[in-house]
Write a protein that holds these residues in place. Sequence first.
Motif, PDB file in Angstrom:
ATOM      1  N   GLU A  39      -7.000   2.152 -11.934  1.00 25.57           N
ATOM      2  CA  GLU A  39      -6.251   1.078 -12.595  1.00 25.57           C
ATOM      3  C   GLU A  39      -6.630   0.917 -14.061  1.00 25.57           C
ATOM      4  O   GLU A  39      -5.867   0.347 -14.838  1.00 25.57           O
ATOM      5  CB  GLU A  39      -6.468  -0.239 -11.845  1.00 25.57           C
ATOM      6  N   GLY A  65      -3.648   2.547 -15.650  1.00 26.05           N
ATOM      7  CA  GLY A  65      -2.984   2.344 -14.366  1.00 26.05           C
ATOM      8  C   GLY A  65      -1.641   3.037 -14.266  1.00 26.05           C
ATOM      9  O   GLY A  65      -0.865   2.733 -13.355  1.00 26.05           O
ATOM     10  N   HIS A  68      -0.206   5.076 -10.033  1.00 24.88           N
ATOM     11  CA  HIS A  68      -0.163   3.901  -9.165  1.00 24.88           C
ATOM     12  C   HIS A  68      -0.811   4.205  -7.818  1.00 24.88           C
ATOM     13  O   HIS A  68      -0.496   5.222  -7.183  1.00 24.88           O
ATOM     14  CB  HIS A  68       1.288   3.454  -8.942  1.00 24.88           C
TER      15      HIS A  68
END
Length: 203
Positions: A39, A65, A68
Amino acid sequence: MREPARSDTDVLSGYRTPGGLVLDKVIGHLDAHCRQFIEHSPFATLATADAEGWPDVSPRGGDPGFVHVLDEQRLALPDRPGNNRVDGLRNLAANPRAALLFFVPGVEQTLRVFGTTAIVGPDDLGVDLTEFGRAPLSVLVLTVRRAYFQCPKSVMRSGLWDPARRLEPGVLTPFGRVLKDHCALETDLPDDATIRADLAQEL
């Protein structure tokens, strides 16, 4: 008189057996620590191989990020507009095994994730993957088989994040000249500032 060349196996036998932590840190999913690292990561490399085993590695980047975490077993890597070679994606269509190496600026540890992949459409996951005002052209979904944090020694040796090691502008040959020479062009290309400004319009 030179000694006969040693075999690969002989050379490898000179390495000591890895310690318990080195082996035990490998897990088969993305835990909270892996997820936190991903992230915060704006850059990763994607390693693939074609059906004959010839390797390829390519850079991937975006906002922190940009890769995902869908769940503890799956990652989604959007494919953004690029040079349209799509070497890695073509490799994965034939050989769906891949590895990702994640970097976080200023952090000396890196994260390695290995797994099998599928290439899906930008709307197939029901997740908004818009970035820089654009939807991806496709999405690479990686199902995790192994994940672990890499020892920081290589980044420490390189001084990768040390500002004192940054090259000053003009040390390297301008990229436009590099492309001209590599492509055997007769005419000059724009200067690097112009090339970068044009690329920025396509992010």
